[in-house]
Write a protein that holds these residues in place. Structure first.
Motif, PDB file in Angstrom:
ATOM      1  N   ASN A   1     -48.728   9.285  27.895  1.00  0.00           N
ATOM      2  CA  ASN A   1     -49.246   9.692  26.507  1.00  0.00           C
ATOM      3  C   ASN A   1     -48.057  10.174  25.739  1.00  0.00           C
ATOM      4  O   ASN A   1     -48.100   9.901  24.461  1.00  0.00           O
ATOM      5  CB  ASN A   1     -49.851  11.085  26.885  1.00  0.00           C
ATOM      6  CG  ASN A   1     -51.560  10.820  27.574  1.00  0.00           C
ATOM      7  OD1 ASN A   1     -51.886   9.445  27.373  1.00  0.00           O
ATOM      8  ND2 ASN A   1     -52.000  11.557  28.130  1.00  0.00           N
ATOM      9  N   LEU A   2     -47.005  10.744  26.327  1.00  0.00           N
ATOM     10  CA  LEU A   2     -45.798  11.077  25.617  1.00  0.00           C
ATOM     11  C   LEU A   2     -45.119   9.774  25.032  1.00  0.00           C
ATOM     12  O   LEU A   2     -44.818   9.758  23.877  1.00  0.00           O
ATOM     13  CB  LEU A   2     -44.818  11.664  26.418  1.00  0.00           C
ATOM     14  CG  LEU A   2     -43.508  11.787  25.857  1.00  0.00           C
ATOM     15  CD1 LEU A   2     -43.339  12.805  24.627  1.00  0.00           C
ATOM     16  CD2 LEU A   2     -42.151  12.392  26.918  1.00  0.00           C
ATOM     17  N   ALA A   3     -45.051   8.840  25.834  1.00  0.00           N
ATOM     18  CA  ALA A   3     -44.523   7.448  25.228  1.00  0.00           C
ATOM     19  C   ALA A   3     -45.345   6.954  24.173  1.00  0.00           C
ATOM     20  O   ALA A   3     -44.824   6.441  23.061  1.00  0.00           O
ATOM     21  CB  ALA A   3     -44.514   6.241  26.233  1.00  0.00           C
ATOM     22  N   ARG A   4     -46.564   7.167  24.046  1.00  0.00           N
ATOM     23  CA  ARG A   4     -47.464   6.627  22.945  1.00  0.00           C
ATOM     24  C   ARG A   4     -47.260   7.524  21.739  1.00  0.00           C
ATOM     25  O   ARG A   4     -47.112   6.969  20.616  1.00  0.00           O
ATOM     26  CB  ARG A   4     -49.160   6.802  23.303  1.00  0.00           C
ATOM     27  CG  ARG A   4     -49.906   6.117  22.454  1.00  0.00           C
ATOM     28  CD  ARG A   4     -51.357   6.552  22.924  1.00  0.00           C
ATOM     29  NE  ARG A   4     -52.268   5.734  21.876  1.00  0.00           N
ATOM     30  CZ  ARG A   4     -52.612   6.405  20.826  1.00  0.00           C
ATOM     31  NH1 ARG A   4     -52.255   7.436  20.335  1.00  0.00           N
ATOM     32  NH2 ARG A   4     -53.579   5.604  20.039  1.00  0.00           N
ATOM     33  N   ALA A   5     -47.243   8.825  21.890  1.00  0.00           N
ATOM     34  CA  ALA A   5     -46.957   9.576  20.636  1.00  0.00           C
ATOM     35  C   ALA A   5     -45.596   9.287  20.045  1.00  0.00           C
ATOM     36  O   ALA A   5     -45.385   9.061  18.619  1.00  0.00           O
ATOM     37  CB  ALA A   5     -46.944  11.281  20.808  1.00  0.00           C
ATOM     38  N   LEU A   6     -44.481   9.222  20.866  1.00  0.00           N
ATOM     39  CA  LEU A   6     -43.035   8.588  20.484  1.00  0.00           C
ATOM     40  C   LEU A   6     -43.049   7.293  19.761  1.00  0.00           C
ATOM     41  O   LEU A   6     -42.517   7.132  18.646  1.00  0.00           O
ATOM     42  CB  LEU A   6     -42.156   8.715  21.561  1.00  0.00           C
ATOM     43  CG  LEU A   6     -41.691  10.096  22.243  1.00  0.00           C
ATOM     44  CD1 LEU A   6     -40.941  10.058  23.647  1.00  0.00           C
ATOM     45  CD2 LEU A   6     -41.132  10.922  21.179  1.00  0.00           C
ATOM     46  N   PHE A   7     -43.997   6.335  20.395  1.00  0.00           N
ATOM     47  CA  PHE A   7     -44.121   4.937  19.687  1.00  0.00           C
ATOM     48  C   PHE A   7     -44.771   5.291  18.325  1.00  0.00           C
ATOM     49  O   PHE A   7     -44.135   4.465  17.385  1.00  0.00           O
ATOM     50  CB  PHE A   7     -45.149   4.350  20.592  1.00  0.00           C
ATOM     51  CG  PHE A   7     -45.363   2.791  20.267  1.00  0.00           C
ATOM     52  CD1 PHE A   7     -44.406   1.979  19.976  1.00  0.00           C
ATOM     53  CD2 PHE A   7     -46.610   2.477  19.904  1.00  0.00           C
ATOM     54  CE1 PHE A   7     -44.670   0.612  19.511  1.00  0.00           C
ATOM     55  CE2 PHE A   7     -47.060   1.226  19.436  1.00  0.00           C
ATOM     56  CZ  PHE A   7     -45.989   0.336  19.409  1.00  0.00           C
ATOM     57  N   HIS A   8     -45.764   6.190  18.357  1.00  0.00           N
ATOM     58  CA  HIS A   8     -46.208   5.893  16.565  1.00  0.00           C
ATOM     59  C   HIS A   8     -45.236   6.736  15.825  1.00  0.00           C
ATOM     60  O   HIS A   8     -45.695   6.528  14.527  1.00  0.00           O
ATOM     61  CB  HIS A   8     -47.738   6.786  16.914  1.00  0.00           C
ATOM     62  CG  HIS A   8     -48.737   6.240  17.173  1.00  0.00           C
ATOM     63  ND1 HIS A   8     -49.750   6.440  18.365  1.00  0.00           N
ATOM     64  CD2 HIS A   8     -49.383   5.218  16.673  1.00  0.00           C
ATOM     65  CE1 HIS A   8     -50.686   5.685  18.418  1.00  0.00           C
ATOM     66  NE2 HIS A   8     -50.324   4.884  17.532  1.00  0.00           N
ATOM     67  N   LEU A   9     -44.561   7.437  16.420  1.00  0.00           N
ATOM     68  CA  LEU A   9     -43.212   8.260  15.493  1.00  0.00           C
ATOM     69  C   LEU A   9     -42.268   7.106  15.099  1.00  0.00           C
ATOM     70  O   LEU A   9     -41.109   7.170  14.464  1.00  0.00           O
ATOM     71  CB  LEU A   9     -42.577   9.260  16.177  1.00  0.00           C
ATOM     72  CG  LEU A   9     -43.547  10.444  16.256  1.00  0.00           C
ATOM     73  CD1 LEU A   9     -42.941  11.432  17.179  1.00  0.00           C
ATOM     74  CD2 LEU A   9     -43.790  11.049  14.983  1.00  0.00           C
ATOM     75  N   GLY A  10     -42.354   5.849  15.485  1.00  0.00           N
ATOM     76  CA  GLY A  10     -41.483   4.717  15.164  1.00  0.00           C
ATOM     77  C   GLY A  10     -40.351   4.732  16.096  1.00  0.00           C
ATOM     78  O   GLY A  10     -39.355   3.670  16.077  1.00  0.00           O
ATOM     79  N   GLN A  11     -40.396   5.098  17.449  1.00  0.00           N
ATOM     80  CA  GLN A  11     -39.385   4.906  18.380  1.00  0.00           C
ATOM     81  C   GLN A  11     -39.797   4.178  19.267  1.00  0.00           C
ATOM     82  O   GLN A  11     -40.840   3.428  19.638  1.00  0.00           O
ATOM     83  CB  GLN A  11     -39.065   6.379  19.154  1.00  0.00           C
ATOM     84  CG  GLN A  11     -38.806   7.589  18.506  1.00  0.00           C
ATOM     85  CD  GLN A  11     -38.617   8.640  19.249  1.00  0.00           C
ATOM     86  OE1 GLN A  11     -37.989   8.690  20.374  1.00  0.00           O
ATOM     87  NE2 GLN A  11     -38.859   9.937  18.504  1.00  0.00           N
ATOM     88  N   GLN A  12     -38.570   3.312  20.208  1.00  0.00           N
ATOM     89  CA  GLN A  12     -38.770   2.407  20.845  1.00  0.00           C
ATOM     90  C   GLN A  12     -38.187   2.481  22.354  1.00  0.00           C
ATOM     91  O   GLN A  12     -38.717   2.103  23.397  1.00  0.00           O
ATOM     92  CB  GLN A  12     -38.486   0.948  20.277  1.00  0.00           C
ATOM     93  CG  GLN A  12     -38.639  -0.172  21.326  1.00  0.00           C
ATOM     94  CD  GLN A  12     -38.125  -1.423  20.428  1.00  0.00           C
ATOM     95  OE1 GLN A  12     -37.426  -1.674  19.627  1.00  0.00           O
ATOM     96  NE2 GLN A  12     -38.662  -2.576  21.024  1.00  0.00           N
ATOM     97  N   ALA A  13     -36.845   2.982  22.227  1.00  0.00           N
ATOM     98  CA  ALA A  13     -36.236   3.008  23.496  1.00  0.00           C
ATOM     99  C   ALA A  13     -36.576   3.904  24.482  1.00  0.00           C
ATOM    100  O   ALA A  13     -36.757   3.609  25.671  1.00  0.00           O
ATOM    101  CB  ALA A  13     -34.644   3.304  23.124  1.00  0.00           C
ATOM    102  N   GLU A  14     -37.054   5.386  23.979  1.00  0.00           N
ATOM    103  CA  GLU A  14     -37.603   6.243  24.892  1.00  0.00           C
ATOM    104  C   GLU A  14     -38.951   5.907  25.434  1.00  0.00           C
ATOM    105  O   GLU A  14     -39.188   6.032  26.546  1.00  0.00           O
ATOM    106  CB  GLU A  14     -37.408   7.439  24.238  1.00  0.00           C
ATOM    107  CG  GLU A  14     -37.825   8.940  25.304  1.00  0.00           C
ATOM    108  CD  GLU A  14     -37.904   9.989  24.770  1.00  0.00           C
ATOM    109  OE1 GLU A  14     -38.070  11.143  25.461  1.00  0.00           O
ATOM    110  OE2 GLU A  14     -37.586  10.280  23.404  1.00  0.00           O
TER     111      GLU A  14
END
Length: 263
Positions: free
Chosen positions: A194-207
């Motif tokens: 779920n954290l990965a998904r939220a960060l992905f929606h913020l435009g992040q890729q590496a984390e």
């Protein structure tokens, strides 16, 4: 094994015997866990009808079955019936047990999850916030039910596209679950994805990619490579790794809520 035990007891004791009833509910739970929700719904309807006749609609076991049925229907996209059933369990437990009883809060959590599943995130967030606050006051910050509510509240915020708030809450929940439950516990794996998904929606890729690799390894160990949860993580990781210029990357970011609730 659960199906064989159910069939044997049904043949020996009959469909309405208490032992058969327990086996039927156990089999339905196993089918739900495997993602076979349609088959689970059929068994849960039978169980609910039997328990309503034998025990009464407000009995603990009847209400537990109603919750299981509501969540299975939610997974099948039958949102109106699911929400109606789960709202009934909340109302019945409010009358019998009061608003802060642990079982009332279980029903509230399930109702809010179904509302999230139907895309009604603002309603879900309000109920999850109330449930979280009641559990926090009763049990303290590291209790499993408190972390369940925090994960699910963050999921509703994610659905409302409040990604910064959701990511912060998922990150805190992940830290607590890794400490309390361990890094490979299924609930920890849910929150990490779920954290990965939220960060992905913020435009992040590496984390997000690093978090998903860790989640995939944990799910392969816990469930095996062919489990639906493992396959979902593998698909999401491939999407993140494909890069922001790929069509599948852009389509995934436009998809509706896929954060994992804790039932």
């Amino acid at each position: 094994m659960a199906r064989a035990a159910y069939d044997a007891d049904a043949a020996t004791f009959g469909m309405d015997h208490i032992r058969t009833d327990k086996r039927r509910h156990t089999l339905a739970a196993a089918l739900n866990h495997l993602g076979l929700h349609a088959e689970a719904v059929e068994l849960l309807r039978q169980t609910l009808a039997h328990r309503g006749r034998a025990l009464g609609e407000a009995h603990y076991f009847s209400l537990q079955t109603k919750i299981s049925l509501g969540m299975a229907l939610s997974h099948l996209g039958q949102h109106d019936e699911a929400i109606a059933l789960l709202r009934e369990t909340v109302d019945q437990r409010l009358r019998i047990l009061g608003p802060d009883h642990s079982l009332t809060l279980v029903s509230s959590n399930s109702l809010a999850n179904a509302l999230s599943g139907a895309g009604r995130y603002a309603e879900a967030a309000q109920i999850h916030q109330q449930t979280f606050e009641a559990r926090l006051a009763a049990f303290g910050p590291d209790d499993a039910s408190v972390l369940q509510s925090k994960n699910n509240l963050a999921r509703a915020l994610d659905g409302m596209r409040q990604y910064n708030e959701a990511a912060a809450m998922f990150r805190e929940t992940l830290r607590q679950r890794e400490s309390v439950l361990g890094p490979d516990h299924p609930r920890t794996l849910d929150t990490r994805q779920n954290l990965a998904r939220a960060l992905f929606h913020l435009g992040q890729q590496a984390e997000p990619a690093a978090l998903l690799r860790q989640t995939l390894e944990g799910r392969e160990r816990a469930f095996g490579p062919g489990h639906t949860a493992t396959l979902a993580t593998r698909e999401f990781l491939a999407t993140v790794e494909s890069g922001p210029t790929s069509g599948v990357f852009r389509r995934w970011r436009r998809r509706p809520d896929r954060a994992t609730p804790n039932p």
